[in-house]
Scaffold this motif. Structure first.
Motif, PDB file in Angstrom:
ATOM      1  N   ASN A   1     -26.175  -1.154 -20.015  1.00 30.40           N
ATOM      2  CA  ASN A   1     -25.522  -0.220 -20.933  1.00 30.40           C
ATOM      3  C   ASN A   1     -25.851   1.219 -20.542  1.00 30.40           C
ATOM      4  N   ASP A   2     -24.982   2.148 -20.928  1.00 27.42           N
ATOM      5  CA  ASP A   2     -25.308   3.562 -20.789  1.00 27.42           C
ATOM      6  C   ASP A   2     -26.528   3.890 -21.652  1.00 27.42           C
ATOM      7  N   ILE A   3     -27.388   4.772 -21.145  1.00 28.54           N
ATOM      8  CA  ILE A   3     -28.521   5.257 -21.933  1.00 28.54           C
ATOM      9  C   ILE A   3     -28.482   6.781 -21.926  1.00 28.54           C
ATOM     10  N   LEU A   4     -28.463   7.373 -23.107  1.00 24.74           N
ATOM     11  CA  LEU A   4     -28.523   8.814 -23.241  1.00 24.74           C
ATOM     12  C   LEU A   4     -29.982   9.212 -23.453  1.00 24.74           C
ATOM     13  N   LEU A   5     -30.563   9.869 -22.454  1.00 24.59           N
ATOM     14  CA  LEU A   5     -31.927  10.375 -22.591  1.00 24.59           C
ATOM     15  C   LEU A   5     -31.875  11.660 -23.391  1.00 24.59           C
ATOM     16  N   GLU A   6     -32.488  11.656 -24.571  1.00 25.29           N
ATOM     17  CA  GLU A   6     -32.337  12.763 -25.511  1.00 25.29           C
ATOM     18  C   GLU A   6     -33.531  13.703 -25.539  1.00 25.29           C
ATOM     19  N   LYS A   7     -34.735  13.181 -25.277  1.00 29.11           N
ATOM     20  CA  LYS A   7     -35.914  14.029 -25.469  1.00 29.11           C
ATOM     21  C   LYS A   7     -37.073  13.549 -24.612  1.00 29.11           C
TER      22      LYS A   7
ATOM     23  N   VAL B   1     -29.532  13.815 -20.816  1.00 35.44           N
ATOM     24  CA  VAL B   1     -28.934  13.273 -19.591  1.00 35.44           C
ATOM     25  C   VAL B   1     -28.445  11.861 -19.878  1.00 35.44           C
ATOM     26  N   ASN B   2     -27.240  11.539 -19.416  1.00 35.56           N
ATOM     27  CA  ASN B   2     -26.714  10.189 -19.562  1.00 35.56           C
ATOM     28  C   ASN B   2     -26.921   9.396 -18.274  1.00 35.56           C
ATOM     29  N   LEU B   3     -27.494   8.212 -18.419  1.00 35.31           N
ATOM     30  CA  LEU B   3     -27.685   7.314 -17.282  1.00 35.31           C
ATOM     31  C   LEU B   3     -26.731   6.137 -17.410  1.00 35.31           C
ATOM     32  N   CYS B   4     -25.945   5.927 -16.371  1.00 39.53           N
ATOM     33  CA  CYS B   4     -25.060   4.759 -16.340  1.00 39.53           C
ATOM     34  C   CYS B   4     -25.872   3.499 -16.085  1.00 39.53           C
ATOM     35  N   PRO B   5     -25.309   2.321 -16.341  1.00 42.32           N
ATOM     36  CA  PRO B   5     -26.032   1.074 -16.078  1.00 42.32           C
ATOM     37  C   PRO B   5     -26.561   1.015 -14.640  1.00 42.32           C
ATOM     38  N   ASN B   6     -27.837   0.689 -14.511  1.00 39.09           N
ATOM     39  CA  ASN B   6     -28.520   0.531 -13.225  1.00 39.09           C
ATOM     40  C   ASN B   6     -28.565   1.814 -12.389  1.00 39.09           C
ATOM     41  N   GLU B   7     -28.298   2.951 -13.012  1.00 36.62           N
ATOM     42  CA  GLU B   7     -28.355   4.223 -12.283  1.00 36.62           C
ATOM     43  C   GLU B   7     -29.792   4.722 -12.179  1.00 36.62           C
ATOM     44  N   GLU B   8     -30.116   5.354 -11.042  1.00 33.38           N
ATOM     45  CA  GLU B   8     -31.406   5.994 -10.823  1.00 33.38           C
ATOM     46  C   GLU B   8     -31.165   7.445 -10.434  1.00 33.38           C
ATOM     47  N   ARG B   9     -31.846   8.370 -11.108  1.00 31.16           N
ATOM     48  CA  ARG B   9     -31.645   9.783 -10.792  1.00 31.16           C
ATOM     49  C   ARG B   9     -32.836  10.609 -11.225  1.00 31.16           C
TER      50      ARG B   9
ATOM     51  N   LYS C   1     -31.110   6.771 -26.292  1.00 30.85           N
ATOM     52  CA  LYS C   1     -30.270   5.986 -27.201  1.00 30.85           C
ATOM     53  C   LYS C   1     -29.377   5.073 -26.381  1.00 30.85           C
ATOM     54  N   SER C   2     -29.344   3.806 -26.770  1.00 28.00           N
ATOM     55  CA  SER C   2     -28.531   2.802 -26.086  1.00 28.00           C
ATOM     56  C   SER C   2     -27.852   1.932 -27.132  1.00 28.00           C
ATOM     57  N   ASN C   3     -26.524   1.825 -27.056  1.00 29.32           N
ATOM     58  CA  ASN C   3     -25.764   1.033 -28.029  1.00 29.32           C
ATOM     59  C   ASN C   3     -26.077   1.432 -29.471  1.00 29.32           C
TER      60      ASN C   3
END
Length: 268
Positions: free
Chosen positions: A183-189, A205-213, A237-239
């Protein structure tokens, strides 16, 4: 199984400038013989998030100006009642013209969850002739239950050490973060426990599924802070659900020249 992480990495080599070893003038050491034969460098403001029963390896520089420390010297850590202190040892001996330096190392473990403000932990070193003690700074600690931390966010790299203090005490830092979920994960803090001396600025920052950055953030320290270790939590936050994981430790240290060490000794 207990987990461990090192808060400080060979801290003596970080805190002493390379120029201290060669080419520096001899320290004119005139400190009170009873107070400053052994100097414990306890000036730290630390903000740490850790799991319950996870080892924290603490290292503190020690400076022995008159060869007081020997094999019969005893060491204790006092005023910690929220868990266990163990594996107390003095190691990493290095001899300089002005003094002999050591690293006081011990394991700290919290066996209950919660928030802890620690400002009276002391190191006590007893030699054949004298006893030396020092406060080890301020610790703001949040201890998490392992089940409350998500595996969906993983820290796989990033900055671990900043070796210079700049004028505004503000530093650009980064973590390399991986989304282990589908799932997408929005890193908020990126979250610290206390905001009175340390603060973090971070844009979501929004992370797509299995994304590394890489994600960038800014740490600002109060002008009164000389050295700090941070180990923040990361909230996302996820789902529609809030999830949290723990970052890795980052050390911000102001290296000590022979002149600065002399100043520290004579003003404490």
């Amino acid at each position: 199984m207990k987990k461990s992480y090192k808060i400080f990495l060979t801290i003596i080599s970080v805190l002493l400038l390379p120029g201290l070893i060669t080419g520096c003038k001899k320290l004119d050491y005139n400190g009170d013989e009873n107070n400053y034969n052994v100097y414990i460098y306890g000036k730290w403001d630390n903000d740490i998030s850790v799991l319950k029963n996870e080892d924290i390896i603490i290292q503190v520089p020690i400076y022995d100006f008159n060869h007081k420390i020997d094999d019969d010297t005893s060491i204790s850590i006092q005023n910690f009642d929220d868990g266990e202190i163990y594996n107390i040892e003095l190691n990493n001996k290095q001899e300089f013209p002005e003094f002999t330096s050591y690293t006081l190392q011990f394991n700290m473990l919290f066996n209950t969850t919660g928030r802890f403000k620690l400002d009276d932990i002391e190191a006590v070193i007893t030699t054949a002739s004298d006893t030396y003690s020092a406060n080890l700074g301020n610790y703001s600690v949040t201890v998490y239950d392992e089940n409350s931390v998500s595996d969906d966010i993983e820290i796989v790299g990033g900055i671990s050490l900043v070796e210079a203090i700049n004028e505004d005490n503000t530093y650009s830092l980064s973590y390399t973060v991986k989304n282990n979920s589908n799932n997408d994960i929005l890193l908020e803090k990126i979250n610290l426990n206390s905001s009175d001396k340390l603060s973090i600025d971070f844009d979501s920052v929004n992370l797509c599924p299995n994304e590394e950055r890489d994600i960038d953030f800014t740490l600002t320290l109060d002008k009164s802070v000389s050295n700090s270790i941070i180990k923040p939590s990361i909230i996302g936050k996820s789902n529609g659900k809030t999830i949290e994981t723990l970052g890795t430790s980052i050390l911000v240290v102001d290296p000590v020249s022979i002149e600065k060490l002399y100043e520290l000794i004579n003003t404490n």
